[in-house]
Design a protein around this motif. Structure first.
Motif, PDB file in Angstrom:
ATOM      1  N   PRO A  32       0.826  -1.208   0.000  1.00 27.73           N
ATOM      2  CA  PRO A  32       0.000   0.000   0.000  1.00 27.73           C
ATOM      3  C   PRO A  32       0.858   1.255   0.000  1.00 27.73           C
ATOM      4  CG  PRO A  32       0.033  -1.000   2.180  1.00 27.73           C
ATOM      5  CD  PRO A  32       0.773  -1.923   1.274  1.00 27.73           C
ATOM      6  N   THR A  33       0.501   2.197  -0.809  1.00 31.88           N
ATOM      7  CA  THR A  33       1.194   3.481  -0.847  1.00 31.88           C
ATOM      8  C   THR A  33       0.588   4.422   0.172  1.00 31.88           C
ATOM      9  OG1 THR A  33      -0.310   4.332  -2.532  1.00 31.88           O
ATOM     10  CG2 THR A  33       1.640   3.147  -3.307  1.00 31.88           C
ATOM     11  N   ALA A  34       1.249   5.577   0.330  1.00 27.79           N
ATOM     12  CA  ALA A  34       0.749   6.569   1.285  1.00 27.79           C
ATOM     13  C   ALA A  34      -0.603   7.108   0.847  1.00 27.79           C
ATOM     14  CB  ALA A  34       1.767   7.710   1.420  1.00 27.79           C
ATOM     15  N   GLU A  35      -0.780   7.273  -0.490  1.00 28.03           N
ATOM     16  CA  GLU A  35      -2.052   7.774  -0.987  1.00 28.03           C
ATOM     17  C   GLU A  35      -3.167   6.776  -0.734  1.00 28.03           C
ATOM     18  OE1 GLU A  35      -1.609   8.753  -5.045  1.00 28.03           O
ATOM     19  OE2 GLU A  35      -0.207  10.394  -4.709  1.00 28.03           O
ATOM     20  N   ASP A  36      -2.881   5.485  -0.970  1.00 30.08           N
ATOM     21  CA  ASP A  36      -3.895   4.458  -0.740  1.00 30.08           C
ATOM     22  C   ASP A  36      -4.293   4.410   0.726  1.00 30.08           C
ATOM     23  OD1 ASP A  36      -3.788   3.842  -3.389  1.00 30.08           O
ATOM     24  OD2 ASP A  36      -2.330   2.213  -3.142  1.00 30.08           O
ATOM     25  N   THR A  37      -3.293   4.525   1.602  1.00 29.59           N
ATOM     26  CA  THR A  37      -3.584   4.479   3.033  1.00 29.59           C
ATOM     27  C   THR A  37      -4.448   5.650   3.454  1.00 29.59           C
ATOM     28  OG1 THR A  37      -1.451   3.397   3.383  1.00 29.59           O
ATOM     29  CG2 THR A  37      -2.554   4.341   5.334  1.00 29.59           C
ATOM     30  N   ALA A  38      -4.170   6.820   2.880  1.00 31.19           N
ATOM     31  CA  ALA A  38      -4.945   8.010   3.230  1.00 31.19           C
ATOM     32  C   ALA A  38      -6.364   7.941   2.689  1.00 31.19           C
ATOM     33  CB  ALA A  38      -4.238   9.263   2.702  1.00 31.19           C
ATOM     34  N   LEU A  39      -6.535   7.267   1.544  1.00 27.41           N
ATOM     35  CA  LEU A  39      -7.849   7.215   0.927  1.00 27.41           C
ATOM     36  C   LEU A  39      -8.725   6.110   1.489  1.00 27.41           C
ATOM     37  CD1 LEU A  39      -6.857   7.816  -2.782  1.00 27.41           C
ATOM     38  CD2 LEU A  39      -8.132   9.369  -1.314  1.00 27.41           C
ATOM     39  N   GLN A  40      -8.176   5.177   2.252  1.00 28.20           N
ATOM     40  CA  GLN A  40      -8.990   4.115   2.814  1.00 28.20           C
ATOM     41  C   GLN A  40      -9.951   4.688   3.849  1.00 28.20           C
ATOM     42  OE1 GLN A  40      -6.345   1.210   4.393  1.00 28.20           O
ATOM     43  NE2 GLN A  40      -5.793   0.359   2.396  1.00 28.20           N
ATOM     44  N   PRO A  41     -11.237   4.278   3.795  1.00 27.39           N
ATOM     45  CA  PRO A  41     -12.217   4.816   4.744  1.00 27.39           C
ATOM     46  C   PRO A  41     -11.885   4.417   6.165  1.00 27.39           C
ATOM     47  CG  PRO A  41     -13.127   2.962   3.534  1.00 27.39           C
ATOM     48  CD  PRO A  41     -11.814   3.294   2.887  1.00 27.39           C
ATOM     49  N   LYS A  42     -11.965   5.378   7.065  1.00 26.59           N
ATOM     50  CA  LYS A  42     -11.671   5.123   8.462  1.00 26.59           C
ATOM     51  C   LYS A  42     -12.895   4.534   9.145  1.00 26.59           C
ATOM     52  CE  LYS A  42      -8.323   8.892   8.882  1.00 26.59           C
ATOM     53  NZ  LYS A  42      -7.974  10.124   9.608  1.00 26.59           N
ATOM     54  N   LYS A  43     -12.668   3.508   9.946  1.00 29.94           N
ATOM     55  CA  LYS A  43     -13.759   2.884  10.669  1.00 29.94           C
ATOM     56  C   LYS A  43     -14.013   3.653  11.967  1.00 29.94           C
ATOM     57  CE  LYS A  43     -12.890  -1.775   8.895  1.00 29.94           C
ATOM     58  NZ  LYS A  43     -12.603  -3.185   9.256  1.00 29.94           N
ATOM     59  N   ASN A  44     -15.255   4.100  12.137  1.00 29.76           N
ATOM     60  CA  ASN A  44     -15.615   4.820  13.351  1.00 29.76           C
ATOM     61  C   ASN A  44     -15.886   3.818  14.467  1.00 29.76           C
ATOM     62  OD1 ASN A  44     -15.483   7.290  12.024  1.00 29.76           O
ATOM     63  ND2 ASN A  44     -17.598   7.107  11.302  1.00 29.76           N
ATOM     64  N   ARG A  45     -15.068   3.858  15.489  1.00 32.41           N
ATOM     65  CA  ARG A  45     -15.237   2.948  16.606  1.00 32.41           C
ATOM     66  C   ARG A  45     -16.112   3.614  17.656  1.00 32.41           C
ATOM     67  NH1 ARG A  45     -10.115  -0.264  18.598  1.00 32.41           N
ATOM     68  NH2 ARG A  45     -11.871  -1.437  19.438  1.00 32.41           N
ATOM     69  N   ILE A  46     -17.160   2.932  18.056  1.00 36.22           N
ATOM     70  CA  ILE A  46     -18.083   3.467  19.045  1.00 36.22           C
ATOM     71  C   ILE A  46     -17.574   3.102  20.436  1.00 36.22           C
ATOM     72  CG2 ILE A  46     -20.448   3.403  19.895  1.00 36.22           C
ATOM     73  CD1 ILE A  46     -21.349   2.682  17.116  1.00 36.22           C
ATOM     74  N   THR A  47     -17.460   4.084  21.294  1.00 37.09           N
ATOM     75  CA  THR A  47     -16.998   3.855  22.653  1.00 37.09           C
ATOM     76  C   THR A  47     -18.188   3.810  23.596  1.00 37.09           C
ATOM     77  OG1 THR A  47     -16.741   6.219  23.107  1.00 37.09           O
ATOM     78  CG2 THR A  47     -14.853   5.075  22.135  1.00 37.09           C
ATOM     79  N   TYR A  48     -17.952   3.224  24.755  1.00 36.40           N
ATOM     80  CA  TYR A  48     -19.008   3.135  25.771  1.00 36.40           C
ATOM     81  C   TYR A  48     -19.427   4.528  26.238  1.00 36.40           C
ATOM     82  CZ  TYR A  48     -21.546   0.819  29.545  1.00 36.40           C
ATOM     83  OH  TYR A  48     -22.527   0.347  30.375  1.00 36.40           O
ATOM     84  N   SER A  49     -18.481   5.441  26.284  1.00 33.50           N
ATOM     85  CA  SER A  49     -18.808   6.812  26.684  1.00 33.50           C
ATOM     86  C   SER A  49     -19.751   7.468  25.682  1.00 33.50           C
ATOM     87  CB  SER A  49     -17.524   7.638  26.811  1.00 33.50           C
ATOM     88  OG  SER A  49     -16.638   7.066  27.733  1.00 33.50           O
ATOM     89  N   GLN A  50     -19.528   7.223  24.394  1.00 33.80           N
ATOM     90  CA  GLN A  50     -20.402   7.799  23.380  1.00 33.80           C
ATOM     91  C   GLN A  50     -21.813   7.241  23.477  1.00 33.80           C
ATOM     92  OE1 GLN A  50     -17.792   6.752  20.012  1.00 33.80           O
ATOM     93  NE2 GLN A  50     -17.817   8.904  19.425  1.00 33.80           N
ATOM     94  N   ILE A  51     -21.920   5.951  23.768  1.00 34.60           N
ATOM     95  CA  ILE A  51     -23.244   5.337  23.885  1.00 34.60           C
ATOM     96  C   ILE A  51     -24.025   5.996  25.016  1.00 34.60           C
ATOM     97  CG2 ILE A  51     -24.474   3.195  24.365  1.00 34.60           C
ATOM     98  CD1 ILE A  51     -22.207   1.682  23.091  1.00 34.60           C
ATOM     99  N   ILE A  52     -23.367   6.224  26.145  1.00 37.41           N
ATOM    100  CA  ILE A  52     -24.052   6.857  27.272  1.00 37.41           C
ATOM    101  C   ILE A  52     -24.389   8.310  26.954  1.00 37.41           C
ATOM    102  CG2 ILE A  52     -23.728   7.651  29.648  1.00 37.41           C
ATOM    103  CD1 ILE A  52     -22.288   5.128  30.267  1.00 37.41           C
TER     104      ILE A  52
END
Length: 389
Positions: A201-221
């Motif tokens: 993977p190149t730097a451009e490919d890494t930057a263009l990959q969609p970031k996964k939003n991780r849900i935290t327990y604090s956000q749920i509350i």
């Protein structure tokens, strides 16, 4: 005010679940004097809907062994000779053997509370270790499982739309990554170079990959008031008996309803939209023209299948899934009809049951929207409250 309350009643209804609330409303409308009581602090019984902090309190209540009946002599003296006192349980015995699993990132801070809450409630908002909070609570199992989460979020914050946009950008870059421009000269990579570098993977490919939003327990509350959790997850057919009852009794004016916008099916690792109406069928990009004609022909037959007994009488004893195979439908169409339109069991439902379910689905289309289903905007727990009002 207590002096003005009646002391005699024709009907006593215990519990505010949906069946109890409908019975109480019907008796009251017919002129009966009704006493409707509930030992719980919320409406709905096992049909209730909770915010996230509310569901934590509900879980904690069922986890504690507090179902103790006080044998007081004060009320025992009021029992006549021909009467018998029946101790009522505060907890539902059908909810037991429950566990909690937390799949969110557990980085909870002590000062986290629900947005919009009037005050911090230590009994309902867990501020300690979320792992301990999960183990100290319990979830219903079986038919009483927590299945439905109704979430009203702004469209611009929908993760799926952001993901689709990111994927589109990523696809555009992938098609053009084989050609790279250096100093206004086009350099076309050879096949051997592509093979050796395609896994790097190149730097451009890494930057263009969609970031996964991780849900935290604090956000749920913190966002716990932006969604409700139904103890009983159900959808209402727009031409069903319950909708007719809500309209005829004028109970529907006490609640808001929303139409399901679309129906999705998970098949072969992909999520696909199920074509419901005629417009959906012909606008679908996942069906070929032959499949569209086959599906429309079959759905038209299901709408008036009683008039054509010769087409299904010979298949009454077999399952609906086997009957679909005899109708020259493709595997994808069979899957859509069986699981997303008729919504019947693959092994237990016979041909007649499947045809009736498909006809009911089609009959409910178009009354309030593009799909046949409605749901209360704030959860199924609204329905018992409407009948109580």
């Amino acid at each position: 005010m207590a002096d003005n309350l009646p002391s005699e009643f024709d009907v006593v209804v215990i519990g505010t679940g949906l069946p109890e609330s409908i019975i109480a409303a019907a008796c009251s409308r017919s002129g009966q004097r009704v006493l409707h009581v509930d030992s719980r602090s919320y409406y709905g019984g096992n049909w209730a809907s909770f915010s996230f902090s509310g569901i934590l309190s509900w879980l904690k209540e069922y986890q504690e062994n507090s179902d103790i009946v006080n044998e007081s002599s004060a009320w025992q003296e009021q029992i006549l000779e021909n009467e018998e006192a029946i101790a009522l349980s505060r907890k539902d015995k059908t909810i037991q053997h429950v566990e909690v699993f937390c799949y969110a990132s557990q980085n909870l801070h002590e000062d986290v509370e629900e947005a919009g809450a009037l005050q911090k409630n230590r009994a309902s908002v867990i501020s300690g270790n979320p792992t301990e909070a999960a183990h100290s609570a319990c979830l219903p199992s079986g038919d009483e499982s927590l299945c439905s989460v109704i979430c009203e979020a702004p469209k611009e914050q929908t993760p799926s739309s952001d993901l689709e946009t990111a994927l589109e950008i990523h696809d555009v870059e992938v098609t053009g990554e084989k050609e790279k421009h250096y100093d206004n000269k086009t350099c076309v990579k050879s096949a051997s170079e592509e093979e050796t570098s395609e896994n790097v993977p190149t730097a451009e490919d890494t930057a263009l990959q969609p970031k996964k939003n991780r849900i935290t327990y604090s956000q749920i509350i913190k966002e716990g008031r932006r969604f409700n959790i139904d103890l009983v997850s159900k959808l209402l057919y727009s031409r069903g008996l319950l909708i007719d009852l809500l309209i005829k009794s004028n109970v529907s004016r006490y609640a808001e309803f929303k139409n399901i916008t679309r129906i999705l099916a998970f098949r072969e690792g992909r999520v696909e939209q199920v074509p419901c109406s005629r417009a959906d069928v012909f606008n679908s990009k996942q069906l070929t023209m032959v499949e569209k004609r086959m599906l429309m022909k079959f759905l038209t037959f299901c709408m008036e299948y009683e008039k054509h007994p010769d087409q299904y009488k010979a298949y009454e004893e077999i399952t609906f899934s086997e009957y679909l195979k005899t109708q020259k439908l493709t595997p994808s169409l069979q899957y859509f009809v069986l699981h997303s339109i008729a919504m019947t069991s693959e092994k237990a439902s016979n041909t007649i049951d499947g045809l009736k379910a498909t006809k009911n689905f089609l009959h409910c289309l178009g009354r309030y929207g593009n799909t046949p289903f409605l749901f209360p905007l704030y959860g199924q727990g609204e329905l018992p409250q409407c009948f109580c009002r």
